[in-house]
Design a protein around this motif. Structure first.
Motif, PDB file in Angstrom:
ATOM      1  N   PHE A 281       1.249  -1.283  -0.103  1.00  0.00           N
ATOM      2  CA  PHE A 281       0.199  -0.270  -0.134  1.00  0.00           C
ATOM      3  C   PHE A 281       1.235   1.116  -0.250  1.00  0.00           C
ATOM      4  O   PHE A 281       0.841   2.268  -0.624  1.00  0.00           O
ATOM      5  CB  PHE A 281      -0.925  -0.215   1.266  1.00  0.00           C
ATOM      6  N   GLY A 282       1.906   1.179   0.697  1.00  0.00           N
ATOM      7  CA  GLY A 282       2.900   2.147   0.951  1.00  0.00           C
ATOM      8  C   GLY A 282       3.638   2.958  -0.320  1.00  0.00           C
ATOM      9  O   GLY A 282       3.737   3.485  -1.186  1.00  0.00           O
ATOM     10  N   SER A 283       4.145   1.743  -0.949  1.00  0.00           N
ATOM     11  CA  SER A 283       4.687   1.643  -2.557  1.00  0.00           C
ATOM     12  C   SER A 283       3.761   2.246  -3.198  1.00  0.00           C
ATOM     13  O   SER A 283       4.036   2.883  -4.412  1.00  0.00           O
ATOM     14  CB  SER A 283       5.051   0.512  -2.995  1.00  0.00           C
ATOM     15  N   ILE A 284       2.522   2.336  -3.166  1.00  0.00           N
ATOM     16  CA  ILE A 284       1.611   2.627  -4.210  1.00  0.00           C
ATOM     17  C   ILE A 284       1.528   4.197  -3.540  1.00  0.00           C
ATOM     18  O   ILE A 284       2.039   5.188  -5.316  1.00  0.00           O
ATOM     19  CB  ILE A 284      -0.019   2.251  -4.660  1.00  0.00           C
ATOM     20  N   TYR A 285       2.057   4.593  -2.714  1.00  0.00           N
ATOM     21  CA  TYR A 285       1.998   6.084  -2.203  1.00  0.00           C
ATOM     22  C   TYR A 285       3.465   6.503  -3.143  1.00  0.00           C
ATOM     23  O   TYR A 285       3.191   7.864  -3.191  1.00  0.00           O
ATOM     24  CB  TYR A 285       1.583   6.583  -0.910  1.00  0.00           C
ATOM     25  N   PHE A 286       4.621   5.945  -2.768  1.00  0.00           N
ATOM     26  CA  PHE A 286       5.656   6.299  -3.270  1.00  0.00           C
ATOM     27  C   PHE A 286       6.121   6.460  -4.517  1.00  0.00           C
ATOM     28  O   PHE A 286       6.240   7.514  -4.957  1.00  0.00           O
ATOM     29  CB  PHE A 286       6.778   5.120  -2.147  1.00  0.00           C
ATOM     30  N   GLN A 287       4.960   5.834  -5.269  1.00  0.00           N
ATOM     31  CA  GLN A 287       5.080   6.128  -6.904  1.00  0.00           C
ATOM     32  C   GLN A 287       4.578   7.106  -6.845  1.00  0.00           C
ATOM     33  O   GLN A 287       5.103   7.956  -7.706  1.00  0.00           O
ATOM     34  CB  GLN A 287       4.071   4.833  -7.399  1.00  0.00           C
ATOM     35  N   ALA A 294       2.783   7.514   2.574  1.00  0.00           N
ATOM     36  CA  ALA A 294       4.004   6.312   2.557  1.00  0.00           C
ATOM     37  C   ALA A 294       4.570   6.466   3.610  1.00  0.00           C
ATOM     38  O   ALA A 294       3.928   5.051   4.490  1.00  0.00           O
ATOM     39  CB  ALA A 294       4.817   6.833   1.099  1.00  0.00           C
ATOM     40  N   ARG A 295       4.637   7.401   4.704  1.00  0.00           N
ATOM     41  CA  ARG A 295       5.614   6.887   5.641  1.00  0.00           C
ATOM     42  C   ARG A 295       4.893   6.554   6.728  1.00  0.00           C
ATOM     43  O   ARG A 295       5.391   5.356   7.381  1.00  0.00           O
ATOM     44  CB  ARG A 295       6.244   8.227   6.206  1.00  0.00           C
ATOM     45  N   HIS A 296       2.967   7.205   6.423  1.00  0.00           N
ATOM     46  CA  HIS A 296       2.491   6.558   7.061  1.00  0.00           C
ATOM     47  C   HIS A 296       2.274   4.550   7.272  1.00  0.00           C
ATOM     48  O   HIS A 296       1.463   3.383   7.966  1.00  0.00           O
ATOM     49  CB  HIS A 296       1.046   6.741   7.174  1.00  0.00           C
ATOM     50  N   CYS A 297       2.035   4.318   5.783  1.00  0.00           N
ATOM     51  CA  CYS A 297       1.775   2.986   5.398  1.00  0.00           C
ATOM     52  C   CYS A 297       3.123   2.451   6.101  1.00  0.00           C
ATOM     53  O   CYS A 297       2.981   0.633   6.615  1.00  0.00           O
ATOM     54  CB  CYS A 297       1.538   3.258   4.212  1.00  0.00           C
ATOM     55  N   PHE A 298       3.835   2.820   5.717  1.00  0.00           N
ATOM     56  CA  PHE A 298       5.085   1.926   6.231  1.00  0.00           C
ATOM     57  C   PHE A 298       5.483   1.940   7.653  1.00  0.00           C
ATOM     58  O   PHE A 298       5.949   0.514   7.951  1.00  0.00           O
ATOM     59  CB  PHE A 298       6.623   2.214   5.573  1.00  0.00           C
ATOM     60  N   SER A 299       5.440   2.510   8.674  1.00  0.00           N
ATOM     61  CA  SER A 299       4.703   3.086   9.941  1.00  0.00           C
ATOM     62  C   SER A 299       4.071   1.822   9.918  1.00  0.00           C
ATOM     63  O   SER A 299       4.503   0.659  11.526  1.00  0.00           O
ATOM     64  CB  SER A 299       4.858   4.196  10.834  1.00  0.00           C
ATOM     65  N   GLU A 300       2.706   1.569   9.709  1.00  0.00           N
ATOM     66  CA  GLU A 300       1.807   0.519  10.077  1.00  0.00           C
ATOM     67  C   GLU A 300       2.691  -1.041  10.176  1.00  0.00           C
ATOM     68  O   GLU A 300       2.737  -1.533  10.679  1.00  0.00           O
ATOM     69  CB  GLU A 300       0.792   0.759   9.588  1.00  0.00           C
ATOM     70  N   LYS A 316      12.068  -4.745   4.802  1.00  0.00           N
ATOM     71  CA  LYS A 316      10.762  -4.829   4.273  1.00  0.00           C
ATOM     72  C   LYS A 316      10.778  -2.589   4.505  1.00  0.00           C
ATOM     73  O   LYS A 316      10.955  -2.617   4.183  1.00  0.00           O
ATOM     74  CB  LYS A 316       9.816  -5.645   3.335  1.00  0.00           C
ATOM     75  N   ALA A 317      10.189  -2.668   5.717  1.00  0.00           N
ATOM     76  CA  ALA A 317       9.840  -1.388   6.087  1.00  0.00           C
ATOM     77  C   ALA A 317      10.798  -0.584   6.703  1.00  0.00           C
ATOM     78  O   ALA A 317      11.053   0.540   6.138  1.00  0.00           O
ATOM     79  CB  ALA A 317       8.498  -1.823   7.251  1.00  0.00           C
ATOM     80  N   TRP A 318      11.516  -1.023   7.250  1.00  0.00           N
ATOM     81  CA  TRP A 318      12.660  -0.303   7.705  1.00  0.00           C
ATOM     82  C   TRP A 318      13.628   0.277   5.872  1.00  0.00           C
ATOM     83  O   TRP A 318      13.484   1.474   6.169  1.00  0.00           O
ATOM     84  CB  TRP A 318      14.242  -0.766   7.750  1.00  0.00           C
ATOM     85  N   HIS A 319      13.789  -0.633   4.984  1.00  0.00           N
ATOM     86  CA  HIS A 319      14.716  -0.032   4.009  1.00  0.00           C
ATOM     87  C   HIS A 319      13.373   0.939   2.985  1.00  0.00           C
ATOM     88  O   HIS A 319      13.523   1.811   2.759  1.00  0.00           O
ATOM     89  CB  HIS A 319      14.451  -1.355   2.771  1.00  0.00           C
ATOM     90  N   ASN A 320      11.851   0.890   3.621  1.00  0.00           N
ATOM     91  CA  ASN A 320      10.884   1.619   2.774  1.00  0.00           C
ATOM     92  C   ASN A 320      11.310   3.239   3.811  1.00  0.00           C
ATOM     93  O   ASN A 320      11.055   4.542   2.714  1.00  0.00           O
ATOM     94  CB  ASN A 320       9.641   1.332   2.717  1.00  0.00           C
ATOM     95  N   LEU A 321      11.312   2.773   4.500  1.00  0.00           N
ATOM     96  CA  LEU A 321      11.285   4.338   5.453  1.00  0.00           C
ATOM     97  C   LEU A 321      12.196   4.602   4.777  1.00  0.00           C
ATOM     98  O   LEU A 321      12.409   6.013   4.604  1.00  0.00           O
ATOM     99  CB  LEU A 321      10.563   3.848   7.083  1.00  0.00           C
ATOM    100  N   CYS A 322      13.377   3.625   4.815  1.00  0.00           N
ATOM    101  CA  CYS A 322      14.897   5.172   4.533  1.00  0.00           C
ATOM    102  C   CYS A 322      14.933   5.572   3.305  1.00  0.00           C
ATOM    103  O   CYS A 322      15.047   6.097   2.709  1.00  0.00           O
ATOM    104  CB  CYS A 322      15.714   3.606   4.295  1.00  0.00           C
TER     105      CYS A 322
END
Length: 912
Positions: A281-287, A294-300, A316-322
């Motif tokens: 879900f966060g990856s969609i917002y990241f795009q 996106a940050r909210h989704c990755f934190s969840e 995965k979550a830590w990487h995406n927040l990075c």
């Protein structure tokens, strides 16, 4: 010896004697094993201790190692695996392998039916150690052993194997495994397993952007999920639908569907999967660059992954927040680095940092290749951005080092994969990485590494194919014939599939054949080290070595056209330079459309010349090229540069001879393995075609072919019915130069380019069965022979590329539906130049210039003459049977006759 010691020894011996004298029967051991297996209240430690005592008793009593002992070893190995946190120990592996040896022995007392259970466990064991190839092989063994029997282990093995393929990026293999297992589940009427396989298959189709196939799988999976009231699989199907919508840029409905997915998934208490849903879900917002959401989704995702202590999802979550932090407008580099370090710790690579040096062997244990590559790409982006902020030269050096490590892992993955569709997926996914690497090299003024990354960013799959064919020369003939046998059978099954014949059975047969071919190739790699070495040769030529290969009047231009900026690396014998350019991709598409449209050019010629000048000033003029011979290497375009206009309106063909290359490495490949030609020239001209092909006649092709053949002293002409598919496949490899006057079709979609012979067609994939060729150049005087689908980093999958794959170093081909008469004239002029010993690029240029000077003004539009391009080796051909040699022999004979005549006359005069 004391009395106490004597008593102790007697007591020990007594115990031993009693234990030995009371050895149990096999039935008693079997009952004990079954009791341990059924006791759910017992801890894993207690089970292990009891099983070890049973094993020691078995060995002490020297009982026959039969199926009972194998069952004991199977259970003990499973308990060790579970007790060690579902990670296999050496003891667990050894015991499971010994159990397999016993039950596969064929001896009395063996239980071959139980092999499927142990094979399945071995698959789990090796997967836990990231030995995915071995894990896949054992799962496959479980499926094969179970053939004809009813067992959930075989379906579980198929599912685990499919997930392994997906995790390693082998999406085509995942699809095929799911299809095989679906057939098995269907035979058992097991709708639950059918639902799972359909969901897994839909995800693999999604990755390969085969959306219609993905939707078809999802529709069927959802129907089963509704019937079975299975929230988990229903949520999986919903998420894949949301991802398809997002891939088609329908972000709002995709977001709503993701929210429904997560709500449903939470009801299942599968928190690891909820975390995965939030990551997607966060990856969609990241795009969409909505970094707050996106940050909210990755934190969840972090929160739910922590509930399940799932290290993969946490990483995965830590990487995406990075990644979010790095892409933000104002970057907090300290926070981004902390997120990166947290990710590494979850992957078991602790003690490292964003600035530290990571090594390939430290990362080899990471099973999720998608995450690993994303992590390394993020590190490259971080260092590049940090350098641009600080200007610290150490950072740009570290950035290039990081890019080199990423490329090394990409190369390893490329060789691990066997399916081309999966390889192409990764080529597309990593295109932006090569843009970053080239930007770093440009900023550092590092042309050596810029050349390296340019080379690694294009046509490496073609390079691998040619290496594989070269390596085959190190194999015995019988091994080559066996491999060809598999390939012919694969072609036959693929042909039936393309016609829609027995699709389910043929898909399973296709997978089994591919597996058989894979096993055959693995055996070849193990048994023939030189074959292995050549096949997996991945070293790129150095910039210095390539410069020495170039002639003084040649220049090579490497282009990399990214989303916002293009890079051009110009390489001459005495100079290298790198430029940033900003061509408009829309101009490139419009230029090709105009060139291919005769009527449009006639009516809008001023607009064409304006566009042509604009492209020239965007792509070529800024490079300051002075050399006459220009070799152009584009990554996923192919443009007729000779149709670019100068500011005065004259075409570049009047200044330069252009040829094109897939890569510098391919130009430098050693073609000494090419076999000796039987004759200089062969021509194919099917002037008319079988009625079922519905193709117009090419009556004028035969006289033109004969005219060309007359230029060579040894030639063969296959015309009419002789220009058959069989003759082409069997004969074409025996000639130094080949010309084909025919029809061809190509499109930019999934359909394969095809070349027509009199009786049938030859598809791109069929070219792969050709034997080693003597051909140095083939001219495809047909329409659209350099047209096909574009693949990032690999170029255009055209007929021209197909002939390059089988080792033909130079191919002249067309970019659009060419004018028939123009093709005949230019082909004739081209061969006349080749026969005189001209370099191939200059021979083609001269043929075009002659056409321009001799033709009517209306036929001087680029539509007529610019369609034909030369791909590959631009040098003069090594022909010993050409008209040039024949003329030399004739001159020699005339001189000999003249000398003999003069001698005879002198003698007559002397007598007189």
């Amino acid at each position: 010896m004391t009395v106490k010691a004597s008593i102790l020894i007697i007591w020990i011996l007594g115990i031993t004697t009693v234990a030995y004298s009371q050895c149990p029967e096999h039935r008693s051991v079997w009952d004990s094993i079954r009791t341990i297996e059924k006791n759910a209240q017992e801890s894993l430690q207690e089970s292990r201790e009891k099983l070890i005592r049973l094993k020691n008793t078995f060995l002490t009593c020297k009982l026959t190692k039969d199926s009972v002992y194998a069952r004991l070893l199977h259970r003990l190995s499973a308990v060790r695996f579970l007790e060690n946190g579902r990670v296999a120990t050496k003891e667990a592996l050894d015991e499971a392998l010994e159990a397999v040896t016993i039950n596969a022995s064929g001896k009395e007392g063996a239980a071959p039916d139980y092999l499927v259970n142990t094979y399945f466990n071995l698959g789990l064991f090796f997967a836990s150690l990231s030995s995915n190839e071995k894990a896949s092989a054992y799962y496959d063994s479980a499926i094969i052993v179970n053939t004809g029997r009813s067992s959930s282990f075989a379906l579980s093995a198929g599912y685990q194997r499919a997930k392994l393929f997906s995790a390693s990026g082998e999406y085509q293999k995942c699809i095929e495994e799911c299809h095989r297992s679906l057939m098995n589940a269907k035979a058992l009427n097991d709708t639950e397993w059918m639902m799972k396989f359909l969901n897994e298959q839909s995800q693999a189709f999604l990755y390969l952007e085969s959306f219609s196939e993905a939707v078809d799988c999802l529709t069927r999976a959802e129907a089963y999920a509704d019937t079975l009231e299975n929230d988990f699989e229903k949520a999986s199907a919903m998420k894949n639908r949301a991802r398809i919508l997002a891939a088609q840029h329908q972000y709002e409905p995709a977001g709503l569907l993701f929210e429904k997915t997560i709500t449903r998934r939470i009801r299942t208490n599968r928190f690891d999967q909820v975390a995965d849903d939030y990551i997607d879900f966060g990856s969609i917002y990241f795009q969409q660059k909505d970094f707050k959401k996106a940050r909210h989704c990755f934190s969840e995702a972090l929160r739910y992954a922590a509930k399940d202590n799932n290290s993969d999802q946490l990483a995965k979550a830590w990487h995406n927040l990075c990644a979010v932090e790095i892409e933000s407008t104002t970057v907090n580099y300290a926070i981004a680095e902390q997120y990166f370090n947290n990710c590494l710790q979850q992957l078991g690579v602790g003690g490292k940092s964003m600035y530290g040096q990571l090594r390939q062997n430290e990362l080899s244990s990471v099973g999720n290749k998608d995450l690993l590559i994303a992590l390394l790409k993020t590190r490259t982006a971080f260092l590049l951005k940090r350098y641009k902020q600080t200007g610290d030269p150490q950072l740009i050096s570290k950035c290039i080092e990081a890019a080199l490590l990423t490329d090394t892992l990409l190369t390893t993955m490329r060789f691990e994969h066997t399916e081309e569709r999966s390889k192409l997926y990764w080529r597309e996914l990593t295109r932006d990485f090569f843009s970053q690497a080239l930007e770093a090299c440009y900023l550092a003024g590092d042309y050596e590494h810029a050349f390296f990354f340019m080379e690694k960013s294009r046509a490496v799959l073609l390079y691998d194919r040619i290496n594989e064919r070269t390596a085959a020369d190190k194999l015995p003939e019988e091994e080559i014939r066996q491999e060809q046998h598999y390939k012919y059978r694969l072609m036959a099954v693929q042909g039936q599939l393309s016609l829609g014949i027995s699709e389910d059975e043929n898909r399973v047969q296709l997978m089994l054949l591919k597996d058989s071919l894979d096993r055959h190739i693995r055996k070849l790699e193990l048994n023939y080290p030189e074959y292995y070495r050549i096949k997996y040769e991945s070293a790129m030529p150095s910039l210095d070595a390539f410069q020495r290969r170039l002639l003084p009047d040649e220049v090579f231009i490497h282009y990399h056209i990214g989303e916002s900026v293009a890079y051009a690396l110009t390489v001459a014998r005495d100079k290298v330079s790198m430029h940033t350019l900003q061509p408009d991709p829309g101009d490139i598409a419009d230029f090709m459309k105009m060139c291919a449209g005769r009527q449009y050019l006639n009516q809008h010629y001023p607009a064409f010349t304006a566009l042509s000048r604009r492209l020239n000033n965007a792509l070529f003029n800024p490079l300051g090229i002075t050399q006459q011979r220009v070799i152009v290497c584009l990554d996923h375009y192919l443009l007729p540069f000779d149709a670019f206009c100068d500011d005065d309106g004259s075409f570049l063909i009047y200044r330069h001879a252009f040829s094109y290359a897939y890569s510098a490495a391919l130009l430098m490949q050693n073609n000494n393995q090419r076999k000796e030609p039987g004759a200089a020239f062969a021509g194919f001209a099917p002037s008319s075609f079988a009625p079922r092909l519905y193709l117009p006649d090419l009556k004028r092709s035969v006289p033109w072919l004969r005219s060309i053949a007359s230029l060579y002293s040894t030639s063969a002409s296959y015309t009419g019915e002789q220009a058959s598919k069989r003759n082409f496949i069997n004969q074409v490899a025996g000639y130094a130069v080949v010309n084909v006057f025919s029809h061809a079709t190509a499109d930019t979609g999934k359909g394969e380019p095809v070349l027509y012979m009199q009786d049938s067609l030859i598809s791109l994939s069929e070219l792969q069965v050709f034997d080693r060729s003597a051909t140095q150049l083939i001219m495809l005087s047909a329409c659209q022979t350099n047209v096909g689908r574009k693949e990032a980093g690999e170029g255009i999958y055209s007929l021209a590329r197909g002939f390059a794959t089988i080792g033909i170093p130079a191919v002249a081909s067309t970019l659009w539906v060419a004018d028939e008469e123009a093709v005949y004239h230019i082909s004739n002029g081209f061969h006349a130049g080749l026969a005189k010993g001209m370099p191939a690029d200059e021979a083609l240029r001269q043929a075009k210039l002659d056409y321009l000077s001799d033709g009517a003004r209306s036929r001087q539009l680029p539509y007529y003459w610019a369609a034909m391009v030369l791909m590959g080796d631009n040098s003069a051909l090594e022909l010993t049977n050409t008209l040039l040699v024949r003329d030399s022999i004739l001159v020699g004979l005339l001189l000999l006759i003249a000398v003999w005549g003069a001698y005879t006359i002198a003698r007559l005069i002397k007598k007189v």
